[in-house]
Motif scaffolding. Structure first.
Motif, PDB file in Angstrom:
ATOM      1  N   ASN A  76      47.350  44.016  40.969  1.00 27.23           N
ATOM      2  CA  ASN A  76      46.379  43.325  40.105  1.00 27.23           C
ATOM      3  C   ASN A  76      45.924  42.052  40.836  1.00 27.23           C
ATOM      4  O   ASN A  76      46.407  41.753  41.937  1.00 27.23           O
ATOM      5  N   ALA A  78      46.427  38.944  40.071  1.00 30.04           N
ATOM      6  CA  ALA A  78      47.498  37.952  40.196  1.00 30.04           C
ATOM      7  C   ALA A  78      48.309  38.235  41.470  1.00 30.04           C
ATOM      8  O   ALA A  78      48.653  37.317  42.233  1.00 30.04           O
ATOM      9  N   ILE A 102      43.821  26.585  36.959  1.00 27.51           N
ATOM     10  CA  ILE A 102      43.690  27.363  35.734  1.00 27.51           C
ATOM     11  C   ILE A 102      44.986  27.993  35.243  1.00 27.51           C
ATOM     12  O   ILE A 102      45.915  28.230  36.008  1.00 27.51           O
ATOM     13  N   ILE A 104      45.490  31.572  33.195  1.00 27.54           N
ATOM     14  CA  ILE A 104      44.746  32.738  32.726  1.00 27.54           C
ATOM     15  C   ILE A 104      45.352  33.295  31.450  1.00 27.54           C
ATOM     16  O   ILE A 104      44.699  33.923  30.655  1.00 27.54           O
ATOM     17  N   PHE A 108      50.105  33.288  34.060  1.00 27.25           N
ATOM     18  CA  PHE A 108      49.463  33.177  35.374  1.00 27.25           C
ATOM     19  C   PHE A 108      48.834  31.791  35.465  1.00 27.25           C
ATOM     20  O   PHE A 108      47.772  31.527  34.908  1.00 27.25           O
ATOM     21  N   VAL A 149      38.917  28.492  42.708  1.00 25.99           N
ATOM     22  CA  VAL A 149      39.300  29.442  41.671  1.00 25.99           C
ATOM     23  C   VAL A 149      38.185  29.468  40.645  1.00 25.99           C
ATOM     24  O   VAL A 149      37.767  28.419  40.155  1.00 25.99           O
ATOM     25  N   SER A 152      37.126  31.350  35.002  1.00 24.80           N
ATOM     26  CA  SER A 152      36.616  32.446  34.167  1.00 24.80           C
ATOM     27  C   SER A 152      36.720  32.142  32.678  1.00 24.80           C
ATOM     28  O   SER A 152      35.827  32.460  31.924  1.00 24.80           O
ATOM     29  N   ASP A 182      39.621  32.917  44.354  1.00 19.06           N
ATOM     30  CA  ASP A 182      40.037  33.860  43.319  1.00 19.06           C
ATOM     31  C   ASP A 182      38.854  33.945  42.376  1.00 19.06           C
ATOM     32  O   ASP A 182      38.580  33.024  41.627  1.00 19.06           O
ATOM     33  N   GLY A 184      38.322  36.127  39.952  1.00 20.84           N
ATOM     34  CA  GLY A 184      38.585  36.621  38.591  1.00 20.84           C
ATOM     35  C   GLY A 184      37.993  37.998  38.389  1.00 20.84           C
ATOM     36  O   GLY A 184      38.480  38.976  38.934  1.00 20.84           O
ATOM     37  N   SER A 216      39.666  41.390  40.198  1.00 23.27           N
ATOM     38  CA  SER A 216      40.386  42.436  39.452  1.00 23.27           C
ATOM     39  C   SER A 216      39.641  43.765  39.498  1.00 23.27           C
ATOM     40  O   SER A 216      38.414  43.795  39.580  1.00 23.27           O
ATOM     41  N   ASP A 218      40.046  45.986  36.855  1.00 27.60           N
ATOM     42  CA  ASP A 218      39.839  46.470  35.479  1.00 27.60           C
ATOM     43  C   ASP A 218      39.094  45.480  34.591  1.00 27.60           C
ATOM     44  O   ASP A 218      39.143  45.576  33.371  1.00 27.60           O
ATOM     45  N   LYS A 219      38.429  44.510  35.209  1.00 29.15           N
ATOM     46  CA  LYS A 219      37.550  43.645  34.412  1.00 29.15           C
ATOM     47  C   LYS A 219      36.122  44.194  34.543  1.00 29.15           C
ATOM     48  O   LYS A 219      35.910  45.372  34.295  1.00 29.15           O
ATOM     49  N   ALA A 226      43.910  46.786  39.147  1.00 31.03           N
ATOM     50  CA  ALA A 226      44.142  46.615  40.577  1.00 31.03           C
ATOM     51  C   ALA A 226      43.706  45.219  40.960  1.00 31.03           C
ATOM     52  O   ALA A 226      42.979  44.562  40.214  1.00 31.03           O
ATOM     53  N   SER A 320      38.481  39.636  28.640  1.00 36.33           N
ATOM     54  CA  SER A 320      39.244  39.429  29.874  1.00 36.33           C
ATOM     55  C   SER A 320      38.968  38.079  30.514  1.00 36.33           C
ATOM     56  O   SER A 320      39.031  37.944  31.732  1.00 36.33           O
TER      57      SER A 320
HETATM   58  C1  PLP Z   1      41.848  37.571  35.208  1.00 35.33           C
HETATM   59  C2  PLP Z   1      42.059  36.585  36.274  1.00 35.33           C
HETATM   60  C3  PLP Z   1      43.216  36.616  37.058  1.00 35.33           C
HETATM   61  C4  PLP Z   1      44.300  37.652  36.835  1.00 35.33           C
HETATM   62  O1  PLP Z   1      43.837  38.918  37.160  1.00 35.33           O
HETATM   63  P1  PLP Z   1      44.720  40.211  36.825  1.00 35.33           P
HETATM   64  O2  PLP Z   1      43.964  41.346  37.429  1.00 35.33           O
HETATM   65  O3  PLP Z   1      44.808  40.272  35.339  1.00 35.33           O
HETATM   66  O4  PLP Z   1      46.051  40.021  37.449  1.00 35.33           O
HETATM   67  C5  PLP Z   1      43.356  35.680  38.040  1.00 35.33           C
HETATM   68  N1  PLP Z   1      42.422  34.739  38.256  1.00 35.33           N
HETATM   69  C6  PLP Z   1      41.279  34.678  37.524  1.00 35.33           C
HETATM   70  C7  PLP Z   1      40.281  33.613  37.821  1.00 35.33           C
HETATM   71  C8  PLP Z   1      41.059  35.596  36.507  1.00 35.33           C
HETATM   72  O5  PLP Z   1      39.941  35.544  35.772  1.00 35.33           O
END
Ligand code: PLP
Length: 389
Positions: A76, A78, A102, A104, A108, A149, A152, A182, A184, A216, A218-219, A226, A320
């Motif tokens: 994922n 993270a 952040i 999440i 996280f 970062v 999100s 990152d 998101g 991610s 699955d967003k 993943a 998400s």
């Molecule tokens: C959702 C998100 C994550 C975590 O992602 P996962 O796929 O749920 O592990 C990390 N950083 C940001 C900025 C996010 O929006």
């Protein structure tokens, strides 16, 4: 019957983390099923007849779709962030704005992930304002990364300033320090063309000169859970060689589903038809209205005169943590107690909906139950389920 029950999502949150995020497209489901049922050429190069790497298929596709030199896939996002930090920043410093530290959800938190990866967080700027000189002043010989970062799930507005990726990438080049982000959700197409809230795309971030980008599966991408990292080949190779990569790698089912999902992006003109998550997000309100009318009739049929069923405009969300303030026009069927305000009647019916063989999950707002059609996957099944109410 398993306890991880199939439910009807009428919350109005399309990518609902508690309900399993993105629904897989039919193409991804088929690819996953094939992978489950038999052997697949997971780490086998059929052209050369020899061993290969399980991330190759995804890496090639992402190169084609985004122009990235290479990609690495983990469990994922993270995990993707952890792997980037552990590989390059263990015992070193990572510079990040105070406005981007952040959380999440589900524990996280960027500072905690940094600690887990054994690197030192160097906060610069303030909560609302960070300038390029703040990053510049913090750089020293022990700096591993400059990091962005994507915020999100919250927004900082008013008297604010942040340094954009392009400026940061230029600063990184000046000192030969990689700049990572990152992202998101990580959209692969411009969502504005569908009148959806704007989300930065992976392609535009790459063009701004970032070295590594994680997002991610699955967003908004609309595939399996993943974490995907794209960027410079030399850096991706180091990620692939780190022992943690082996710990965090994906299985054949996820990789097959992800490959099939990414393949849909090769035909962007068909994406809202073929990719379930985008299909739900882009359904015209008139279509939701027609579904609401069928749902209303069925509910009126099943409920006695204690309840008033109506159709009302509603506001759905991406979910998400994507675009927390943005609302998407939607339609809901609402159920209210017929006689004055009787909140216990509302909660009692809400519980009955949750107790159905395939539970119906809506939301309670202003003493009414709201069943929002934007997030519903299958109306026919819902109407069948409600026969048991
Ligand atoms: C959702 C998100 C994550 C975590 O992602 P996962 O796929 O749920 O592990 C990390 N950083 C940001 C900025 C996010 O929006």
């Amino acid at each position: 019957q398993v306890n991880i029950k199939s439910v009807h999502n009428l919350t109005g949150t399309v990518l609902h983390t508690n309900l399993g995020r993105a629904l897989w497209s039919p193409a991804a489901q088929q690819a996953a099923l094939d992978a489950m049922q038999g052997n697949v050429a997971l780490e086998y190069d059929l052209a050369a007849g020899e061993r290969s790497h399980r991330d190759n298929y995804i890496s090639d596709l992402l190169q084609q779709l985004t122009g990235a030199e290479a990609a690495c896939v983990v469990n994922n996002n993270a995990a993707a962030v952890l792997l980037m930090l552990a590989t390059f920043a263990q015992g070193k410093e990572v510079i990040i704005s105070r406005g981007e530290l952040i959380e999440i959800g589900g524990a996280f938190r960027i500072p905690d992930i940094m600690a887990q990866a054994g690197c030192e967080l160097v906060e610069v700027g303030t909560t609302n304002r960070t300038h390029l000189k703040d990053y510049r002043n913090a750089i020293n010989e022990n700096t591993a990364f400059l990091m962005k970062v994507h915020s999100s799930n919250y927004q900082i507005c008013g008297f604010t300033h942040s340094v954009d990726e392009q400026e940061l990438a230029e600063l990184g080049k000046e000192f030969s320090i990689p700049v990572i982000t990152d992202l998101g959700s990580g959209a692969l197409i411009d969502l504005k063309q569908f009148n959806l809230p704007e989300e930065p795309t992976v392609q535009e971030k790459l063009q701004q000169g970032l070295d590594l980008i994680s997002f991610s599966g699955d967003k908004l991408l609309g595939g399996p859970q993943a974490g995907i990292i794209v960027g410079k080949k030399a850096l991706i190779q180091q990620l692939q060689a780190h022992p943690l990569k082996r710990v965090l790698r994906c299985d054949k089912v996820t990789l097959a589903g992800l490959e099939a999902t990414l393949r849909l992006y090769l035909q962007p003109e068909k994406i809202t038809e073929k990719l379930t998550a985008l299909h739900l997000l882009t359904q015209p309100v008139a279509q939701l209205q027609a579904q609401a009318e069928q749902l209303k009739v069925r509910l009126e049929n099943r409920l006695n005169t204690d309840y008033l069923v109506a159709i009302e405009p509603s506001e759905a969300q991406v979910g998400s943590g994507s675009q927390p303030l943005a609302r998407i026009p939607s339609v809901a069927v609402t159920i209210a107690p017929a006689t004055e305000k009787m909140p216990t009647k509302t909660t009692a019916l809400f519980a009955r909906l949750l107790a159905l063989p395939q539970p119906v999950i809506g939301r309670i707002e202003r003493d009414k139950i709201w069943l929002d059609l934007r997030s519903l996957a299958n109306l026919e099944r819902l109407l069948n389920t409600l026969e048991a109410l």
